[in-house]
Scaffold this motif. Structure first.
Motif, PDB file in Angstrom:
ATOM      1  N   LEU A  72       0.823  -1.205   0.000  1.00 57.55           N
ATOM      2  CA  LEU A  72       0.000   0.000   0.000  1.00 57.55           C
ATOM      3  C   LEU A  72       0.856   1.253   0.000  1.00 57.55           C
ATOM      4  O   LEU A  72       0.621   2.186  -0.785  1.00 57.55           O
ATOM      5  N   VAL A  73       1.874   1.291   0.861  1.00 57.53           N
ATOM      6  CA  VAL A  73       2.757   2.463   0.910  1.00 57.53           C
ATOM      7  C   VAL A  73       3.487   2.637  -0.418  1.00 57.53           C
ATOM      8  O   VAL A  73       3.665   3.766  -0.896  1.00 57.53           O
ATOM      9  N   ASN A  74       3.896   1.546  -1.027  1.00 55.50           N
ATOM     10  CA  ASN A  74       4.569   1.635  -2.326  1.00 55.50           C
ATOM     11  C   ASN A  74       3.649   2.198  -3.399  1.00 55.50           C
ATOM     12  O   ASN A  74       4.092   2.954  -4.283  1.00 55.50           O
ATOM     13  N   GLU A  75       2.363   1.853  -3.338  1.00 59.69           N
ATOM     14  CA  GLU A  75       1.418   2.427  -4.296  1.00 59.69           C
ATOM     15  C   GLU A  75       1.209   3.917  -4.042  1.00 59.69           C
ATOM     16  O   GLU A  75       1.013   4.697  -4.979  1.00 59.69           O
ATOM     17  N   VAL A  76       1.264   4.324  -2.781  1.00 61.94           N
ATOM     18  CA  VAL A  76       1.197   5.755  -2.461  1.00 61.94           C
ATOM     19  C   VAL A  76       2.411   6.467  -3.050  1.00 61.94           C
ATOM     20  O   VAL A  76       2.291   7.548  -3.647  1.00 61.94           O
ATOM     21  N   THR A  77       3.574   5.857  -2.917  1.00 68.95           N
ATOM     22  CA  THR A  77       4.781   6.432  -3.502  1.00 68.95           C
ATOM     23  C   THR A  77       4.661   6.540  -5.019  1.00 68.95           C
ATOM     24  O   THR A  77       4.989   7.578  -5.609  1.00 68.95           O
ATOM     25  N   TYR A  96       0.391  11.417   7.773  1.00 64.02           N
ATOM     26  CA  TYR A  96      -0.949  11.290   8.350  1.00 64.02           C
ATOM     27  C   TYR A  96      -1.544   9.883   8.213  1.00 64.02           C
ATOM     28  O   TYR A  96      -2.113   9.349   9.184  1.00 64.02           O
ATOM     29  N   PRO A  97      -1.446   9.233   7.053  1.00 56.50           N
ATOM     30  CA  PRO A  97      -1.934   7.850   6.974  1.00 56.50           C
ATOM     31  C   PRO A  97      -1.205   6.907   7.931  1.00 56.50           C
ATOM     32  O   PRO A  97      -1.830   6.015   8.519  1.00 56.50           O
ATOM     33  N   HIS A 112      -5.343   3.629   3.765  1.00 56.93           N
ATOM     34  CA  HIS A 112      -5.813   3.756   2.384  1.00 56.93           C
ATOM     35  C   HIS A 112      -6.711   4.982   2.223  1.00 56.93           C
ATOM     36  O   HIS A 112      -6.569   5.775   1.288  1.00 56.93           O
ATOM     37  N   ASN A 113      -7.659   5.159   3.155  1.00 58.04           N
ATOM     38  CA  ASN A 113      -8.599   6.276   3.071  1.00 58.04           C
ATOM     39  C   ASN A 113      -7.879   7.630   3.081  1.00 58.04           C
ATOM     40  O   ASN A 113      -8.174   8.506   2.254  1.00 58.04           O
ATOM     41  N   LEU A 114      -6.963   7.792   4.007  1.00 61.43           N
ATOM     42  CA  LEU A 114      -6.262   9.073   4.130  1.00 61.43           C
ATOM     43  C   LEU A 114      -5.313   9.299   2.964  1.00 61.43           C
ATOM     44  O   LEU A 114      -5.173  10.427   2.471  1.00 61.43           O
TER      45      LEU A 114
END
Length: 449
Positions: free
Chosen positions: A35-40, A59-60, A107-109
């Protein structure tokens, strides 16, 4: 007949099991890393500046951490430890899976903080569908609770002054002062985030709490300390380029470039190449350390949360000094006074020179990671392989931070003072976070040794 009896009993047993209590949702650290990698990946696509990217991470992570502390005997809440943060709502439904709720809240944030939400959803949609199949009731309860926490963190986040800084005046360039920063080629972008020092800090008392030692006084006299630092940038560049792009110094500079927007000109065409930010590189290192340590989900989220807090406050501290000092970049002075054809190995970022952002946030992140995992922990850094750069090996987090800082000299974009003093500034930020934010209820790792 006896075997038929056994088969009938087995079938009945399986049917009873299938109709009985469903299994818990399958959660693990790999889902969090992904998930963090997809945010990146989303931030690379959307081209977030380094300071803003640190906000997208922190924040997430905090939301996920706060949920996981509800079931942990190792970690305590950040409420009352971070500026203005109050306790999240208590879960009421016994069907809530807190591990799943933490990932859902993250995920939401994250989706709130980026532009291209679909990149994140491309991963989480399939994950959440699989959870709904495993245990629909548990997934529904976890999702509802995650939204309650999301709303709580969103309300807190909305008061960090970010929205206000979007409407504040842009940076005013002072061309009548030869020491002041000017936009640099090739795109001559205006100074980014000149008001970032007005963001609410999380742990620091103020943006200026760890104001670094002043840089050498601006002077173009050949015997001055400032001129000597300017010439060091030029001479180092001339030396390391003699052997082409294969010199170890150039490789170090390129490895730590982490410029999210590099302008490339081809004739009349200008386009951008995209990369991760410096903070994203250190979040990648946090992931490497967490995987090497075989962390549980709450351990991983703890490491990511504390690292992202260091990055967030580190950028506020650094940007406070950048726009106070407002110091001119080496590229501008070298072109004006020494060699008008000279170009730095790395593209000069669009903001004032002092202090070095890489130095500050690397010092802060390395200090926090050292507290979590220990000193002299070797690791292979493969964060940049997707950008065609080889793996580099470091003997410790501090060794990586020192190389990241020095890379700015090799890249031709910072003077020595910005590198050395920036590293001290970042370590001061990191040490303050380690001493102030007590996420662990047990003894700190480095107090055990």
């Amino acid at each position: 007949m006896k075997w038929n009896k056994y088969i009938i009993l087995l079938v009945v047993s399986l049917l009873f099991s299938a109709c009985g209590e469903k299994q818990d949702l399958d959660t693990n650290p790999a889902q969090f890393y992904a998930l963090v990698n997809e945010v990146t990946n989303t931030m690379v696509h959307d081209i977030f500046s380094p300071p803003v990217a640190s906000r997208v991470y922190v924040y997430p992570n905090i939301a996920a951490h706060e949920i996981l502390t509800l079931q942990s005997d190792k970690y305590s809440s950040l409420a009352g430890q971070l500026t203005d943060l109050t306790s999240i709502p208590k879960p009421q439904d016994p069907n809530i899976n807190l591990n799943a709720a933490a990932i859902i809240a993250h995920h939401n944030l994250s989706k709130q903080l980026v532009f291209t939400e679909d990149i994140i959803s491309s991963y989480t949609d399939s994950l959440f569908r699989s959870w709904e199949v495993i245990n629909k009731q548990q997934f529904k309860a976890s999702k509802q609770y995650a939204q309650q926490v999301t709303d709580h963190i969103t309300a807190w986040m909305s008061k960090d002054n970010y929205a206000q800084t979007r409407t504040m005046p842009k940076f005013s360039i002072q061309t009548n002062d030869p020491s002041r920063w000017q936009p640099t080629p090739p795109a001559y972008i205006e100074g980014i985030e000149p008001n970032w020092k007005k963001m609410r800090t999380l742990v620091l008392d103020s943006a200026a709490q760890f104001k670094p030692e002043k840089h050498p006084e601006f002077s173009m006299k050949e015997n001055s300390d400032f001129y000597k630092e300017l010439m060091e940038v030029y001479e180092v560049s001339q030396s390391i380029t003699k052997n082409g792009d294969q010199s170890k110094e150039i490789q170090i500079a390129q490895f730590w470039d982490c410029n999210p927007y590099v302008s490339v000109t081809r004739g009349h065409l200008m386009f951008a190449t995209k990369k991760i930010t410096p903070g994203a590189h250190w979040m990648g290192i946090a992931e490497i350390a967490s995987k090497n340590n075989q962390d549980s989900l709450d351990d991983a989220v703890y490491a990511f949360t504390k690292t992202s807090i260091a990055l967030y406050d580190g950028f506020i501290s650094c940007w406070d000094e950048k726009y106070r000092s407002n110091l001119i970049r080496p590229e501008t002075l070298i072109n004006q006074h020494i060699d008008e054809q000279w170009k730095p190995i790395l593209q000069t970022p669009p903001f004032p020179e002092y202090s070095s952002g890489h130095s500050v946030i690397s010092g802060a992140a390395a200090t926090v990671l050292t507290q979590i995992y220990g000193d002299n922990i070797p690791f292979d850094d493969d964060t940049e392989t997707k950008y065609g750069l080889p793996v580099r090996t470091f003997k410790s987090f501090n060794a990586a931070a020192e190389e990241a800082a020095l890379s700015r000299l090799y890249g031709g974009i910072h003077y020595r003072a910005a590198i050395d003093n920036g590293l001290v500034q970042g370590k001061n930020v990191g040490e303050h976070i380690v001493k102030t934010v007590k996420l662990k209820k047990d003894v700190l790792a480095w107090e055990k040794n």
